[in-house]
Scaffold this active site. Sequence first.
Site, PDB file in Angstrom:
ATOM      1  N   ARG A  10      -0.810  -6.047  11.670  1.00 25.07           N
ATOM      2  CA  ARG A  10      -1.360  -6.750  10.543  1.00 25.07           C
ATOM      3  C   ARG A  10      -0.647  -7.287   9.547  1.00 25.07           C
ATOM      4  O   ARG A  10       0.120  -6.512   8.607  1.00 25.07           O
ATOM      5  CB  ARG A  10      -2.533  -5.822   9.679  1.00 25.07           C
ATOM      6  CG  ARG A  10      -2.990  -6.576   8.664  1.00 25.07           C
ATOM      7  CD  ARG A  10      -3.506  -5.609   7.614  1.00 25.07           C
ATOM      8  NE  ARG A  10      -4.276  -6.116   6.596  1.00 25.07           N
ATOM      9  CZ  ARG A  10      -4.816  -5.538   5.432  1.00 25.07           C
ATOM     10  NH1 ARG A  10      -4.414  -4.125   5.252  1.00 25.07           N
ATOM     11  NH2 ARG A  10      -5.448  -5.839   4.477  1.00 25.07           N
ATOM     12  N   ASP A  45     -16.357   5.894  -9.271  1.00 20.48           N
ATOM     13  CA  ASP A  45     -17.268   7.024  -9.753  1.00 20.48           C
ATOM     14  C   ASP A  45     -17.090   8.263  -8.950  1.00 20.48           C
ATOM     15  O   ASP A  45     -16.926   9.409  -9.576  1.00 20.48           O
ATOM     16  CB  ASP A  45     -18.639   6.462  -9.190  1.00 20.48           C
ATOM     17  CG  ASP A  45     -18.886   5.521 -10.430  1.00 20.48           C
ATOM     18  OD1 ASP A  45     -18.643   5.097 -11.402  1.00 20.48           O
ATOM     19  OD2 ASP A  45     -20.357   4.837 -10.139  1.00 20.48           O
ATOM     20  N   HIS A  85      -0.060   1.404  -3.019  1.00 20.00           N
ATOM     21  CA  HIS A  85      -0.209   0.101  -2.027  1.00 20.00           C
ATOM     22  C   HIS A  85       1.062  -0.241  -1.543  1.00 20.00           C
ATOM     23  O   HIS A  85       2.102   0.250  -2.232  1.00 20.00           O
ATOM     24  CB  HIS A  85      -0.696  -0.939  -2.983  1.00 20.00           C
ATOM     25  CG  HIS A  85      -1.997  -0.639  -3.800  1.00 20.00           C
ATOM     26  ND1 HIS A  85      -3.136  -0.772  -2.994  1.00 20.00           N
ATOM     27  CD2 HIS A  85      -2.270  -0.417  -5.066  1.00 20.00           C
ATOM     28  CE1 HIS A  85      -4.268  -0.796  -4.085  1.00 20.00           C
ATOM     29  NE2 HIS A  85      -3.598  -0.300  -5.197  1.00 20.00           N
ATOM     30  N   LEU A  86       1.094  -0.539  -0.422  1.00 23.29           N
ATOM     31  CA  LEU A  86       2.054  -0.924   0.553  1.00 23.29           C
ATOM     32  C   LEU A  86       2.957  -2.424  -0.438  1.00 23.29           C
ATOM     33  O   LEU A  86       4.088  -2.235  -0.439  1.00 23.29           O
ATOM     34  CB  LEU A  86       2.037  -1.375   1.847  1.00 23.29           C
ATOM     35  CG  LEU A  86       1.467  -0.277   2.546  1.00 23.29           C
ATOM     36  CD1 LEU A  86       0.412  -0.746   3.861  1.00 23.29           C
ATOM     37  CD2 LEU A  86       2.649   0.828   3.319  1.00 23.29           C
ATOM     38  N   SER A  87       2.057  -3.148  -0.444  1.00 22.40           N
ATOM     39  CA  SER A  87       2.474  -4.253  -1.123  1.00 22.40           C
ATOM     40  C   SER A  87       2.673  -4.559  -2.665  1.00 22.40           C
ATOM     41  O   SER A  87       1.816  -3.601  -3.092  1.00 22.40           O
ATOM     42  CB  SER A  87       1.628  -5.326  -0.499  1.00 22.40           C
ATOM     43  OG  SER A  87       0.422  -5.433  -1.186  1.00 22.40           O
ATOM     44  N   HIS A  92     -10.062  -3.489  -4.994  1.00 28.48           N
ATOM     45  CA  HIS A  92     -10.554  -4.624  -5.942  1.00 28.48           C
ATOM     46  C   HIS A  92     -12.071  -4.914  -6.115  1.00 28.48           C
ATOM     47  O   HIS A  92     -12.388  -5.738  -6.939  1.00 28.48           O
ATOM     48  CB  HIS A  92      -9.984  -6.073  -5.414  1.00 28.48           C
ATOM     49  CG  HIS A  92      -8.380  -5.693  -4.793  1.00 28.48           C
ATOM     50  ND1 HIS A  92      -7.543  -5.087  -5.754  1.00 28.48           N
ATOM     51  CD2 HIS A  92      -8.147  -5.731  -3.688  1.00 28.48           C
ATOM     52  CE1 HIS A  92      -6.290  -5.091  -5.090  1.00 28.48           C
ATOM     53  NE2 HIS A  92      -6.707  -5.172  -3.810  1.00 28.48           N
ATOM     54  N   PRO A 109      -9.853   0.123   4.426  1.00 29.93           N
ATOM     55  CA  PRO A 109     -10.288  -0.739   5.339  1.00 29.93           C
ATOM     56  C   PRO A 109      -9.075  -1.408   5.760  1.00 29.93           C
ATOM     57  O   PRO A 109      -8.088  -1.796   5.055  1.00 29.93           O
ATOM     58  CB  PRO A 109     -11.442  -1.648   4.842  1.00 29.93           C
ATOM     59  CG  PRO A 109     -11.256  -1.437   3.384  1.00 29.93           C
ATOM     60  CD  PRO A 109     -10.919  -0.016   3.182  1.00 29.93           C
ATOM     61  N   ASN A 110      -9.117  -1.560   6.905  1.00 27.97           N
ATOM     62  CA  ASN A 110      -7.815  -2.645   7.699  1.00 27.97           C
ATOM     63  C   ASN A 110      -6.367  -1.820   8.004  1.00 27.97           C
ATOM     64  O   ASN A 110      -5.476  -2.450   8.270  1.00 27.97           O
ATOM     65  CB  ASN A 110      -7.565  -3.796   6.985  1.00 27.97           C
ATOM     66  CG  ASN A 110      -8.933  -4.899   7.205  1.00 27.97           C
ATOM     67  OD1 ASN A 110      -9.416  -4.810   8.325  1.00 27.97           O
ATOM     68  ND2 ASN A 110      -9.709  -5.148   6.114  1.00 27.97           N
ATOM     69  N   GLU A 115      -2.670   6.350  -6.945  1.00 25.83           N
ATOM     70  CA  GLU A 115      -3.094   5.359  -6.443  1.00 25.83           C
ATOM     71  C   GLU A 115      -1.792   4.631  -5.428  1.00 25.83           C
ATOM     72  O   GLU A 115      -0.696   4.425  -6.205  1.00 25.83           O
ATOM     73  CB  GLU A 115      -3.788   4.363  -7.262  1.00 25.83           C
ATOM     74  CG  GLU A 115      -3.990   2.790  -6.635  1.00 25.83           C
ATOM     75  CD  GLU A 115      -4.587   2.154  -7.580  1.00 25.83           C
ATOM     76  OE1 GLU A 115      -4.897   2.469  -8.910  1.00 25.83           O
ATOM     77  OE2 GLU A 115      -4.811   0.799  -7.159  1.00 25.83           O
ATOM     78  N   ASN A 136      -4.883   5.006  -0.881  1.00 23.43           N
ATOM     79  CA  ASN A 136      -4.678   3.444  -0.708  1.00 23.43           C
ATOM     80  C   ASN A 136      -6.137   3.033  -0.411  1.00 23.43           C
ATOM     81  O   ASN A 136      -6.452   3.144   1.016  1.00 23.43           O
ATOM     82  CB  ASN A 136      -3.553   3.295   0.402  1.00 23.43           C
ATOM     83  CG  ASN A 136      -3.363   1.637   0.717  1.00 23.43           C
ATOM     84  OD1 ASN A 136      -4.019   0.824   0.030  1.00 23.43           O
ATOM     85  ND2 ASN A 136      -2.323   1.252   1.124  1.00 23.43           N
ATOM     86  N   TYR A 196       3.115  -5.958   5.320  1.00 25.85           N
ATOM     87  CA  TYR A 196       2.819  -4.692   5.235  1.00 25.85           C
ATOM     88  C   TYR A 196       3.876  -3.985   6.196  1.00 25.85           C
ATOM     89  O   TYR A 196       3.864  -2.852   6.194  1.00 25.85           O
ATOM     90  CB  TYR A 196       1.409  -4.362   5.917  1.00 25.85           C
ATOM     91  CG  TYR A 196       0.542  -4.963   4.801  1.00 25.85           C
ATOM     92  CD1 TYR A 196       0.347  -4.681   3.697  1.00 25.85           C
ATOM     93  CD2 TYR A 196      -0.491  -5.791   5.408  1.00 25.85           C
ATOM     94  CE1 TYR A 196      -0.876  -5.074   2.712  1.00 25.85           C
ATOM     95  CE2 TYR A 196      -1.364  -6.523   4.536  1.00 25.85           C
ATOM     96  CZ  TYR A 196      -1.581  -5.883   3.196  1.00 25.85           C
ATOM     97  OH  TYR A 196      -2.569  -6.550   2.294  1.00 25.85           O
ATOM     98  N   ALA A 237      -8.894  -3.165   0.401  1.00 18.21           N
ATOM     99  CA  ALA A 237      -9.528  -4.133  -0.440  1.00 18.21           C
ATOM    100  C   ALA A 237     -10.537  -3.617  -1.243  1.00 18.21           C
ATOM    101  O   ALA A 237     -10.828  -4.143  -2.292  1.00 18.21           O
ATOM    102  CB  ALA A 237     -10.226  -5.225   0.874  1.00 18.21           C
ATOM    103  N   ARG A 261      -6.053  -9.590  -6.401  1.00 22.56           N
ATOM    104  CA  ARG A 261      -5.433  -8.308  -6.206  1.00 22.56           C
ATOM    105  C   ARG A 261      -5.128  -7.602  -7.253  1.00 22.56           C
ATOM    106  O   ARG A 261      -4.670  -6.648  -7.420  1.00 22.56           O
ATOM    107  CB  ARG A 261      -4.290  -8.264  -5.141  1.00 22.56           C
ATOM    108  CG  ARG A 261      -4.969  -8.931  -3.713  1.00 22.56           C
ATOM    109  CD  ARG A 261      -4.008  -8.798  -2.593  1.00 22.56           C
ATOM    110  NE  ARG A 261      -4.415  -9.831  -1.602  1.00 22.56           N
ATOM    111  CZ  ARG A 261      -5.043  -9.209  -0.489  1.00 22.56           C
ATOM    112  NH1 ARG A 261      -5.528  -8.224  -0.567  1.00 22.56           N
ATOM    113  NH2 ARG A 261      -5.321 -10.289   0.245  1.00 22.56           N
ATOM    114  N   ARG A 316       0.864 -10.795  -5.815  1.00 22.58           N
ATOM    115  CA  ARG A 316       0.113 -11.637  -4.790  1.00 22.58           C
ATOM    116  C   ARG A 316      -1.029 -12.482  -5.560  1.00 22.58           C
ATOM    117  O   ARG A 316      -1.066 -12.593  -6.635  1.00 22.58           O
ATOM    118  CB  ARG A 316      -0.332 -10.685  -3.606  1.00 22.58           C
ATOM    119  CG  ARG A 316       0.804  -9.863  -3.025  1.00 22.58           C
ATOM    120  CD  ARG A 316       0.321  -8.884  -2.098  1.00 22.58           C
ATOM    121  NE  ARG A 316      -0.585  -9.622  -0.931  1.00 22.58           N
ATOM    122  CZ  ARG A 316      -1.237  -8.764   0.038  1.00 22.58           C
ATOM    123  NH1 ARG A 316      -1.472  -7.592  -0.085  1.00 22.58           N
ATOM    124  NH2 ARG A 316      -1.905  -9.731   1.046  1.00 22.58           N
TER     125      ARG A 316
END
Length: 150
Positions: A23, A92, A105-107, A85, A15-16, A103, A79, A28, A82, A116, A112
């Site tokens: 954003r 599953d 993540h950009l950040s 978390h 999402p997002n 896995e 990625n 990001y 949200a 997170r 943070r």
Amino acid sequence: MIENSRKYILVLNGPNLNMLGTREPEIYGSKTLENIKDDMTSHGQGLGYNIDFRQSNSEGELVDWIQQSRAKMAAIIINAGAYTHTSVALLDALQSVEIPIIEVHLSNIFSREKFRHHSYISPVANGVICGFGVNSYILALEAAHDILNV
Ligand code: DQA
């Protein structure tokens, strides 16, 4: 023919992430998800992979795509945004696919907010790459390639 014999790597975005570019660019960066897709596609081609690059804001759709990847994809780079978390459902689904999972993540999620710092996905991932902006994705592709070539 050659194209069809290439392995596929599924790159899933949660999402997002469709909002990248506008954003919170201070967190990001300014590249769009389309830019990342293009970078991954060309880097993937160079390593010998077709990249199946997808984004959804829906947890259920991400679960469907993970389930369908079984026996079709060589690896998953994810990625989950949200949902990283919050989502036992993604955990599953990933647990059942039995292919390498990276896995990303950009950040740097550990620098943070505390919420997170925990990922439901990390326990079933071969590894986690975070904090390198769009380069996190390229590093994940390199990691998947290493795993697939041992
Ligand atoms: C993110 C980090 C998550 O905490 C956040 O919810 C995102 C993006 C990242 O790429 O840095 O949506 O996964």
